[in-house]
Design a protein around this motif. Structure first.
Motif, PDB file in Angstrom:
ATOM      1  N   MET A   1       0.542  -1.289  -0.294  1.00  0.00           N
ATOM      2  CA  MET A   1      -0.180   0.062  -0.244  1.00  0.00           C
ATOM      3  C   MET A   1       0.779   1.867   0.331  1.00  0.00           C
ATOM      4  O   MET A   1       1.843   1.556   0.951  1.00  0.00           O
ATOM      5  CB  MET A   1      -0.929  -0.052   1.548  1.00  0.00           C
ATOM      6  N   GLU A   2       0.963   2.313  -0.758  1.00  0.00           N
ATOM      7  CA  GLU A   2       1.224   3.324  -1.257  1.00  0.00           C
ATOM      8  C   GLU A   2       0.763   4.370   0.560  1.00  0.00           C
ATOM      9  O   GLU A   2       2.204   5.112   0.307  1.00  0.00           O
ATOM     10  CB  GLU A   2       0.757   4.315  -2.238  1.00  0.00           C
ATOM     11  N   ASN A   3       0.364   4.041   0.824  1.00  0.00           N
ATOM     12  CA  ASN A   3      -0.019   5.078   2.174  1.00  0.00           C
ATOM     13  C   ASN A   3       1.101   4.795   3.344  1.00  0.00           C
ATOM     14  O   ASN A   3       0.797   5.600   4.615  1.00  0.00           O
ATOM     15  CB  ASN A   3      -1.167   5.084   2.246  1.00  0.00           C
ATOM     16  N   GLN A   4       1.234   3.359   2.862  1.00  0.00           N
ATOM     17  CA  GLN A   4       2.429   2.772   4.100  1.00  0.00           C
ATOM     18  C   GLN A   4       3.299   3.154   3.959  1.00  0.00           C
ATOM     19  O   GLN A   4       4.475   3.181   5.379  1.00  0.00           O
ATOM     20  CB  GLN A   4       1.802   1.147   4.779  1.00  0.00           C
ATOM     21  N   LYS A   5       4.189   3.756   2.448  1.00  0.00           N
ATOM     22  CA  LYS A   5       5.476   4.158   2.303  1.00  0.00           C
ATOM     23  C   LYS A   5       5.622   5.329   2.446  1.00  0.00           C
ATOM     24  O   LYS A   5       4.848   6.451   2.862  1.00  0.00           O
ATOM     25  CB  LYS A   5       5.180   3.664   0.619  1.00  0.00           C
ATOM     26  N   ILE A   6       6.986   6.355   2.726  1.00  0.00           N
ATOM     27  CA  ILE A   6       6.967   7.553   3.251  1.00  0.00           C
ATOM     28  C   ILE A   6       7.460   8.282   1.434  1.00  0.00           C
ATOM     29  O   ILE A   6       7.731   8.021   0.582  1.00  0.00           O
ATOM     30  CB  ILE A   6       8.122   7.469   3.823  1.00  0.00           C
ATOM     31  N   ALA A   7       6.260   9.188   1.582  1.00  0.00           N
ATOM     32  CA  ALA A   7       6.899  10.412   0.459  1.00  0.00           C
ATOM     33  C   ALA A   7       7.949  11.604   0.901  1.00  0.00           C
ATOM     34  O   ALA A   7       7.814  11.571   1.761  1.00  0.00           O
ATOM     35  CB  ALA A   7       5.446  11.448   0.265  1.00  0.00           C
ATOM     36  N   LEU A   8       8.770  10.977  -0.446  1.00  0.00           N
ATOM     37  CA  LEU A   8       9.622  11.447  -0.161  1.00  0.00           C
ATOM     38  C   LEU A   8       9.541  13.500  -0.351  1.00  0.00           C
ATOM     39  O   LEU A   8      10.091  13.655   0.516  1.00  0.00           O
ATOM     40  CB  LEU A   8      11.185  11.415  -0.795  1.00  0.00           C
ATOM     41  N   LYS A   9       8.706  14.225  -0.985  1.00  0.00           N
ATOM     42  CA  LYS A   9       8.015  15.145  -1.581  1.00  0.00           C
ATOM     43  C   LYS A   9       8.428  15.867   0.442  1.00  0.00           C
ATOM     44  O   LYS A   9       8.041  16.676   0.602  1.00  0.00           O
ATOM     45  CB  LYS A   9       7.179  15.864  -2.621  1.00  0.00           C
ATOM     46  N   ASN A  10       7.635  14.818   1.451  1.00  0.00           N
ATOM     47  CA  ASN A  10       7.362  15.189   2.797  1.00  0.00           C
ATOM     48  C   ASN A  10       8.833  16.030   4.145  1.00  0.00           C
ATOM     49  O   ASN A  10       8.188  16.491   4.732  1.00  0.00           O
ATOM     50  CB  ASN A  10       6.610  14.461   3.875  1.00  0.00           C
ATOM     51  N   PHE A  11       9.750  15.948   3.289  1.00  0.00           N
ATOM     52  CA  PHE A  11      11.724  15.916   3.218  1.00  0.00           C
ATOM     53  C   PHE A  11      12.177  17.678   2.818  1.00  0.00           C
ATOM     54  O   PHE A  11      11.610  17.977   1.860  1.00  0.00           O
ATOM     55  CB  PHE A  11      11.760  14.802   3.053  1.00  0.00           C
ATOM     56  N   THR A  12      12.511  17.640   3.991  1.00  0.00           N
ATOM     57  CA  THR A  12      12.918  19.225   3.287  1.00  0.00           C
ATOM     58  C   THR A  12      14.769  18.096   2.724  1.00  0.00           C
ATOM     59  O   THR A  12      15.024  17.029   3.061  1.00  0.00           O
ATOM     60  CB  THR A  12      13.817  19.599   4.726  1.00  0.00           C
ATOM     61  N   GLU A  13      15.721  18.652   2.635  1.00  0.00           N
ATOM     62  CA  GLU A  13      16.828  18.254   2.645  1.00  0.00           C
ATOM     63  C   GLU A  13      17.595  17.215   3.186  1.00  0.00           C
ATOM     64  O   GLU A  13      18.010  16.646   2.657  1.00  0.00           O
ATOM     65  CB  GLU A  13      17.865  19.512   1.318  1.00  0.00           C
ATOM     66  N   GLU A  14      17.631  18.359   4.407  1.00  0.00           N
ATOM     67  CA  GLU A  14      18.615  17.673   5.043  1.00  0.00           C
ATOM     68  C   GLU A  14      17.991  16.626   5.735  1.00  0.00           C
ATOM     69  O   GLU A  14      17.905  15.613   6.340  1.00  0.00           O
ATOM     70  CB  GLU A  14      18.504  18.849   6.846  1.00  0.00           C
ATOM     71  N   GLU A  15      16.370  16.514   6.014  1.00  0.00           N
ATOM     72  CA  GLU A  15      15.187  14.999   6.573  1.00  0.00           C
ATOM     73  C   GLU A  15      16.022  14.334   4.792  1.00  0.00           C
ATOM     74  O   GLU A  15      15.678  12.474   5.885  1.00  0.00           O
ATOM     75  CB  GLU A  15      14.302  15.566   6.785  1.00  0.00           C
ATOM     76  N   LEU A  16      16.052  14.353   4.590  1.00  0.00           N
ATOM     77  CA  LEU A  16      16.080  13.273   3.084  1.00  0.00           C
ATOM     78  C   LEU A  16      17.408  12.556   3.206  1.00  0.00           C
ATOM     79  O   LEU A  16      17.343  11.533   2.946  1.00  0.00           O
ATOM     80  CB  LEU A  16      15.942  14.275   1.878  1.00  0.00           C
TER      81      LEU A  16
END
Length: 343
Positions: A1-16
């Protein structure tokens, strides 16, 4: 399920970069992936300098986060465009792009629907469906830029929803949108509009980020305001003014008071006198918005002479006031007209 995966656009660069470390990768991969996201990569296979093994790993644990553009409506009156975006769960949200000669402003949504119940607003007709995640707020801007080929320089969080009712996601969105290697939109070019959720107004002030605050006032009298906006039953006008003054003191930013003028409801001399009394000496500005038509409501706008009379009464009392030019009203894109309407 996609909604259990993590959305990369939810991160700042440092968080990524941190996320890369968590999944056993080198931090510099985070910078590479971040760069691809803001170059418009829609899939991991678009990221040409990322090893296949990492792309496959990312596919398993994460997704980039993309809205689908369902419909774009262009105004025949001005250069305004309204966008209908489909979310991954099939819900629809709306955003508006206003193209001025010197800047492009995006009006974006941050909830599907709204539970605040303001009587003049279409966004609240079906109540709150759900909060938007940070990436779903962010991607509205990215999709508008891709469509227009122009950089969005100014943001107003004035689409569907109450930003302070989705506070944690709004906070994260503000961090991401300001990130220097991402969209890099300056805080001073961002306006957050609230109908007055006082506890969160204090929390927002404590973040000490210099975004602009716009408060939907619509009446200076508690009883009248509660008729127009049910949220006013919980919060008194005098306490709102205190919360606004606290915001000014903490951020040194001018507060805007949004005031929808409704014929025969909140457009009398008593209202302009009371607004003048409440806002005397405050670092603020009043935005008069002649009410925009919403099918299900019978509110009407006052005629022009009355609107300007109201403005002049405030200005005479040294309250800086402008009458807002409603852009995009012919495509249902003006203030108060955004809803979950599908084509």
């Amino acid at each position: 399920m996609e909604n259990q995966k993590i959305a990369l656009k939810n991160f700042t660069e440092e968080e990524l970069k941190e996320f890369m470390k968590e999944i056993g990768e080198k931090p510099f991969r985070g910078t590479q992936i971040y760069s691809w996201i803001y170059k418009g990569a829609k899939t991991f296979d678009d990221m040409k300098n990322i090893p296949k093994s990492l792309r496959e790993k990312l596919e398993k644990v994460s997704y980039i986060g993309n809205l689908e553009t369902e419909l774009v409506l262009k105004s025949k009156v001005d250069k305004t465009k309204k966008y209908l975006f489909a979310l991954n769960d099939g819900n629809i949200i709306e955003s508006v792009m206003m193209d001025y000669d010197d800047r492009v402003t995006a009006c974006i949504s941050n909830q599907v629907g709204c539970r605040m119940g303001c009587k003049f607003c279409a966004s609240t007709m079906e109540g709150l469906i759900r909060n938007l995640e940070p990436w779903e707020i962010l991607d509205q801007i990215i999709k508008i830029q891709e469509d227009t080929g122009k950089r969005v320089s100014n943001l107003v969080l004035m689409g569907s929803g109450e930003p302070l009712d989705n506070f944690e996601n709004t906070k994260q969105f503000l961090k991401i949108v300001n990130d220097k290697n991402g969209l890099n939109i300056g805080y001073r070019h961002i306006t957050l509009s609230t109908c007055g959720v006082i506890p969160k107004m204090y929390e927002l002030a404590d973040l000490n980020i210099p975004i602009n605050l716009a408060l939907s006032l619509h009446s200076p009298f508690d009883e009248k305001r509660a008729e127009i906006m049910p949220v006013a039953k919980a919060y008194k006008v005098k306490d709102l003014i205190k919360a606004c003054q606290n915001y000014i003191d903490k951020t040194n930013r001018r507060v805007t008071f949004e005031y929808s003028l409704i014929k025969g409801v909140n457009d009398s001399k008593a209202e302009s006198d009371e607004i003048s009394r409440l806002l005397k000496g405050m670092l603020c500005h009043v935005n008069l918005i002649p009410i925009n038509k919403v099918e299900e409501r019978d509110f009407e706008r006052p005629d022009k002479t009355y609107i300007y009379k109201f403005r002049d009464a405030l200005e005479k009392n040294k309250i800086p006031t402008t009458v807002r030019n409603s852009m995009g009203s012919d495509i249902g894109g003006a203030c108060g007209q955004l809803r979950r309407k599908h084509k």
